[in-house]
Motif scaffolding. Structure first.
Motif, PDB file in Angstrom:
ATOM      1  N   ASP A   1       6.326  11.203  -2.845  1.00 30.63           N
ATOM      2  CA  ASP A   1       7.361  11.676  -3.588  1.00 30.63           C
ATOM      3  C   ASP A   1       8.819  11.030  -4.125  1.00 30.63           C
ATOM      4  OD1 ASP A   1       5.653  13.816  -4.554  1.00 30.63           O
ATOM      5  OD2 ASP A   1       6.309  15.295  -2.983  1.00 30.63           O
ATOM      6  N   ILE A   2       9.407  10.670  -2.730  1.00 31.32           N
ATOM      7  CA  ILE A   2      10.698  10.059  -2.709  1.00 31.32           C
ATOM      8  C   ILE A   2      10.352   8.536  -3.508  1.00 31.32           C
ATOM      9  CG2 ILE A   2      12.543   9.341  -1.581  1.00 31.32           C
ATOM     10  CD1 ILE A   2      11.692  11.663   0.374  1.00 31.32           C
ATOM     11  N   TYR A   3       9.430   8.040  -3.043  1.00 29.06           N
ATOM     12  CA  TYR A   3       9.066   6.754  -3.549  1.00 29.06           C
ATOM     13  C   TYR A   3       8.821   6.853  -5.179  1.00 29.06           C
ATOM     14  CZ  TYR A   3       7.685   3.954   0.618  1.00 29.06           C
ATOM     15  OH  TYR A   3       7.899   3.200   1.750  1.00 29.06           O
ATOM     16  N   ALA A   4       8.319   7.783  -5.658  1.00 26.08           N
ATOM     17  CA  ALA A   4       8.243   8.131  -7.127  1.00 26.08           C
ATOM     18  C   ALA A   4       9.411   8.167  -7.686  1.00 26.08           C
ATOM     19  CB  ALA A   4       7.082   9.299  -7.327  1.00 26.08           C
ATOM     20  N   ARG A   5      10.336   9.033  -7.042  1.00 25.10           N
ATOM     21  CA  ARG A   5      11.658   9.365  -7.615  1.00 25.10           C
ATOM     22  C   ARG A   5      12.349   8.085  -7.697  1.00 25.10           C
ATOM     23  NH1 ARG A   5      14.575  14.536  -4.705  1.00 25.10           N
ATOM     24  NH2 ARG A   5      16.388  13.259  -5.504  1.00 25.10           N
ATOM     25  N   ALA A   6      12.200   7.289  -6.483  1.00 24.99           N
ATOM     26  CA  ALA A   6      12.884   5.858  -6.706  1.00 24.99           C
ATOM     27  C   ALA A   6      12.411   4.834  -7.510  1.00 24.99           C
ATOM     28  CB  ALA A   6      13.149   5.473  -5.033  1.00 24.99           C
ATOM     29  N   ASN A   7      11.219   5.318  -8.398  1.00 24.50           N
ATOM     30  CA  ASN A   7      10.579   4.388  -9.271  1.00 24.50           C
ATOM     31  C   ASN A   7      10.090   3.123  -8.421  1.00 24.50           C
ATOM     32  OD1 ASN A   7       9.711   3.936 -11.728  1.00 24.50           O
ATOM     33  ND2 ASN A   7      11.107   2.571 -12.161  1.00 24.50           N
ATOM     34  N   LYS A   8       9.632   3.494  -7.111  1.00 27.96           N
ATOM     35  CA  LYS A   8       8.946   2.408  -6.490  1.00 27.96           C
ATOM     36  C   LYS A   8       7.390   2.858  -6.510  1.00 27.96           C
ATOM     37  CE  LYS A   8      12.500   1.451  -3.061  1.00 27.96           C
ATOM     38  NZ  LYS A   8      12.340   0.019  -2.907  1.00 27.96           N
ATOM     39  N   ILE A   9       6.827   2.712  -7.743  1.00 31.22           N
ATOM     40  CA  ILE A   9       5.527   3.366  -7.854  1.00 31.22           C
ATOM     41  C   ILE A   9       4.264   2.645  -7.287  1.00 31.22           C
ATOM     42  CG2 ILE A   9       3.988   3.412  -9.968  1.00 31.22           C
ATOM     43  CD1 ILE A   9       6.526   4.922 -10.127  1.00 31.22           C
ATOM     44  N   PRO A  10       4.338   1.414  -6.819  1.00 33.01           N
ATOM     45  CA  PRO A  10       3.216   1.070  -6.089  1.00 33.01           C
ATOM     46  C   PRO A  10       3.098   1.516  -4.407  1.00 33.01           C
ATOM     47  CG  PRO A  10       4.133  -0.898  -6.992  1.00 33.01           C
ATOM     48  CD  PRO A  10       4.978   0.217  -7.441  1.00 33.01           C
ATOM     49  N   GLU A  11       4.322   1.829  -4.062  1.00 34.44           N
ATOM     50  CA  GLU A  11       4.522   2.337  -2.703  1.00 34.44           C
ATOM     51  C   GLU A  11       3.966   3.826  -2.854  1.00 34.44           C
ATOM     52  OE1 GLU A  11       6.738   0.359  -4.347  1.00 34.44           O
ATOM     53  OE2 GLU A  11       7.614  -0.799  -2.721  1.00 34.44           O
ATOM     54  N   ALA A  12       4.489   4.526  -3.855  1.00 34.26           N
ATOM     55  CA  ALA A  12       4.250   5.945  -4.103  1.00 34.26           C
ATOM     56  C   ALA A  12       2.654   6.126  -4.320  1.00 34.26           C
ATOM     57  CB  ALA A  12       4.812   6.475  -5.195  1.00 34.26           C
ATOM     58  N   ILE A  13       2.015   5.345  -5.269  1.00 33.09           N
ATOM     59  CA  ILE A  13       0.456   5.225  -5.249  1.00 33.09           C
ATOM     60  C   ILE A  13      -0.129   5.168  -3.935  1.00 33.09           C
ATOM     61  CG2 ILE A  13      -1.309   4.114  -6.198  1.00 33.09           C
ATOM     62  CD1 ILE A  13       0.511   3.878  -8.866  1.00 33.09           C
ATOM     63  N   ASP A  14       0.361   4.309  -3.225  1.00 31.61           N
ATOM     64  CA  ASP A  14      -0.392   3.773  -2.035  1.00 31.61           C
ATOM     65  C   ASP A  14      -0.450   5.016  -1.026  1.00 31.61           C
ATOM     66  OD1 ASP A  14      -1.352   2.024   0.224  1.00 31.61           O
ATOM     67  OD2 ASP A  14       0.356   2.066   0.982  1.00 31.61           O
ATOM     68  N   SER A  15       0.836   5.592  -0.892  1.00 33.32           N
ATOM     69  CA  SER A  15       1.193   6.504   0.012  1.00 33.32           C
ATOM     70  C   SER A  15       0.198   7.954  -0.491  1.00 33.32           C
ATOM     71  CB  SER A  15       2.678   7.144  -0.057  1.00 33.32           C
ATOM     72  OG  SER A  15       3.260   6.015   0.606  1.00 33.32           O
ATOM     73  N   PHE A  16       0.450   8.308  -1.786  1.00 35.22           N
ATOM     74  CA  PHE A  16      -0.543   9.326  -2.486  1.00 35.22           C
ATOM     75  C   PHE A  16      -2.253   9.134  -2.079  1.00 35.22           C
ATOM     76  CE2 PHE A  16       2.954  10.643  -5.550  1.00 35.22           C
ATOM     77  CZ  PHE A  16       3.237  11.547  -4.944  1.00 35.22           C
ATOM     78  N   ASN A  17      -2.649   7.788  -2.251  1.00 34.43           N
ATOM     79  CA  ASN A  17      -3.900   7.531  -2.022  1.00 34.43           C
ATOM     80  C   ASN A  17      -4.426   7.823  -0.625  1.00 34.43           C
ATOM     81  OD1 ASN A  17      -4.763   6.868  -4.545  1.00 34.43           O
ATOM     82  ND2 ASN A  17      -4.173   4.851  -4.503  1.00 34.43           N
ATOM     83  N   LYS A  18      -3.455   7.450   0.328  1.00 36.50           N
ATOM     84  CA  LYS A  18      -3.688   7.774   1.635  1.00 36.50           C
ATOM     85  C   LYS A  18      -3.649   9.304   1.993  1.00 36.50           C
ATOM     86  CE  LYS A  18      -1.475   3.621   3.526  1.00 36.50           C
ATOM     87  NZ  LYS A  18      -0.203   3.064   4.215  1.00 36.50           N
ATOM     88  N   VAL A  19      -2.863  10.139   1.309  1.00 34.24           N
ATOM     89  CA  VAL A  19      -3.014  11.346   1.499  1.00 34.24           C
ATOM     90  C   VAL A  19      -4.077  11.891   1.127  1.00 34.24           C
ATOM     91  CG1 VAL A  19      -1.646  13.670   0.813  1.00 34.24           C
ATOM     92  CG2 VAL A  19      -0.519  11.644   1.411  1.00 34.24           C
ATOM     93  N   ALA A  20      -4.638  11.665  -0.164  1.00 35.68           N
ATOM     94  CA  ALA A  20      -5.759  12.209  -0.758  1.00 35.68           C
ATOM     95  C   ALA A  20      -6.926  11.721  -0.117  1.00 35.68           C
ATOM     96  CB  ALA A  20      -5.891  11.638  -2.208  1.00 35.68           C
ATOM     97  N   ASP A  21      -7.116  10.545   0.449  1.00 34.75           N
ATOM     98  CA  ASP A  21      -8.240  10.058   1.300  1.00 34.75           C
ATOM     99  C   ASP A  21      -8.457  10.918   2.288  1.00 34.75           C
ATOM    100  OD1 ASP A  21      -8.689   8.083  -0.515  1.00 34.75           O
ATOM    101  OD2 ASP A  21      -7.900   6.528   0.638  1.00 34.75           O
ATOM    102  N   PHE A  22      -7.172  11.151   3.109  1.00 36.79           N
ATOM    103  CA  PHE A  22      -7.253  12.144   4.452  1.00 36.79           C
ATOM    104  C   PHE A  22      -7.698  13.561   3.817  1.00 36.79           C
ATOM    105  CE2 PHE A  22      -5.105  15.169   7.377  1.00 36.79           C
ATOM    106  CZ  PHE A  22      -5.341  14.584   8.502  1.00 36.79           C
ATOM    107  N   LEU A  23      -7.189  13.933   3.011  1.00 38.75           N
ATOM    108  CA  LEU A  23      -7.563  15.363   2.674  1.00 38.75           C
ATOM    109  C   LEU A  23      -9.103  15.391   2.289  1.00 38.75           C
ATOM    110  CD1 LEU A  23      -4.681  16.185   0.310  1.00 38.75           C
ATOM    111  CD2 LEU A  23      -5.143  17.407   2.381  1.00 38.75           C
ATOM    112  N   ALA A  24      -9.735  14.299   1.346  1.00 38.14           N
ATOM    113  CA  ALA A  24     -11.080  14.521   1.136  1.00 38.14           C
ATOM    114  C   ALA A  24     -12.005  14.292   2.325  1.00 38.14           C
ATOM    115  CB  ALA A  24     -11.196  13.166   0.303  1.00 38.14           C
ATOM    116  N   LYS A  25     -11.563  13.273   3.389  1.00 39.21           N
ATOM    117  CA  LYS A  25     -12.349  13.180   4.463  1.00 39.21           C
ATOM    118  C   LYS A  25     -12.256  14.411   5.420  1.00 39.21           C
ATOM    119  CE  LYS A  25     -11.413   8.447   5.362  1.00 39.21           C
ATOM    120  NZ  LYS A  25     -10.430   7.403   5.935  1.00 39.21           N
ATOM    121  N   ASP A  26     -11.332  15.482   5.188  1.00 31.49           N
ATOM    122  CA  ASP A  26     -11.449  16.721   5.937  1.00 31.49           C
ATOM    123  C   ASP A  26     -11.921  17.824   4.993  1.00 31.49           C
ATOM    124  OD1 ASP A  26     -10.364  15.510   8.096  1.00 31.49           O
ATOM    125  OD2 ASP A  26      -8.516  16.413   8.160  1.00 31.49           O
ATOM    126  N   GLY A  27     -12.380  17.382   3.923  1.00 36.92           N
ATOM    127  CA  GLY A  27     -13.249  18.569   3.263  1.00 36.92           C
ATOM    128  C   GLY A  27     -12.412  19.221   1.993  1.00 36.92           C
TER     129      GLY A  27
END
Length: 169
Positions: free
Chosen positions: A47-73
């Motif tokens: 979220d903070i990366y997104a606020r700071a307009n660091k879009i690639p870093e935000a996307i990478d971090s969000f993708n890690k979170v989403a992958d983790f959540l999906a793996k855990d069901g």
């Protein structure tokens, strides 16, 4: 070396409340580095990366979170995170494909089809017809009664010289 997470979190929150985003990023990053499985901190960092307009870093971090959540069901939570990525980068094919798979797992074929439409349109636009065919086939599998998808698949079969398949569709 272990860090005092409470102290670092207070420092991070203070930096964030003062809108000192680079400092907040550094502090949240140290919390994530200390415990990479802390998805709450990783999500906050995204979220903070997104606020700071660091879009690639935000996307990478969000993708890690989403992958983790999906793996855990936690498919619906993963989908919600992927939607945040789509808001940052509406053309992210990888994200649309991941969302489609999660929607399929949840039995939400209409939503899956919508994500797949974005992917198929991209492949058609860039001339990757074989990839577009794969995606259109999947769309027809999801919704066999969808005449628009069947028609698009038939037209693409015809365009690629696959007359028998075109006639069938």
């Amino acid at each position: 070396m272990a860090i005092n997470r409470q102290k670092v979190l207070l420092k991070a929150e203070k930096a964030l409340s003062s809108n000192k985003l680079p400092e907040a990023i550094a502090e949240f990053k140290s919390l994530v580095d200390d415990n990479p499985r802390d998805m709450n901190m990783l999500s906050r960092l995204a979220d903070i990366y997104a606020r700071a307009n660091k879009i690639p870093e935000a996307i990478d971090s969000f993708n890690k979170v989403a992958d983790f959540l999906a793996k855990d069901g936690f498919y619906m939570k993963a989908i919600a995170i992927h939607k945040r990525v789509i808001r940052l980068d509406p053309n992210s094919l990888q994200t649309h494909e991941k969302m489609a798979e999660l929607y399929i797992q949840q039995g939400l074929s209409g939503e899956a089809k919508a994500s797949l439409e974005v992917v198929s349109k991209h492949y058609l636009t860039v001339g990757q017809l074989d990839m577009a065919l794969q995606v259109l086939r999947k769309m027809v599998e999801l919704a066999p009664d969808d005449l628009a998808a069947r028609s698009a698949l038939g037209e693409l079969y015809h365009k690629t010289g696959r007359t028998a398949e075109a006639v069938k569709e």
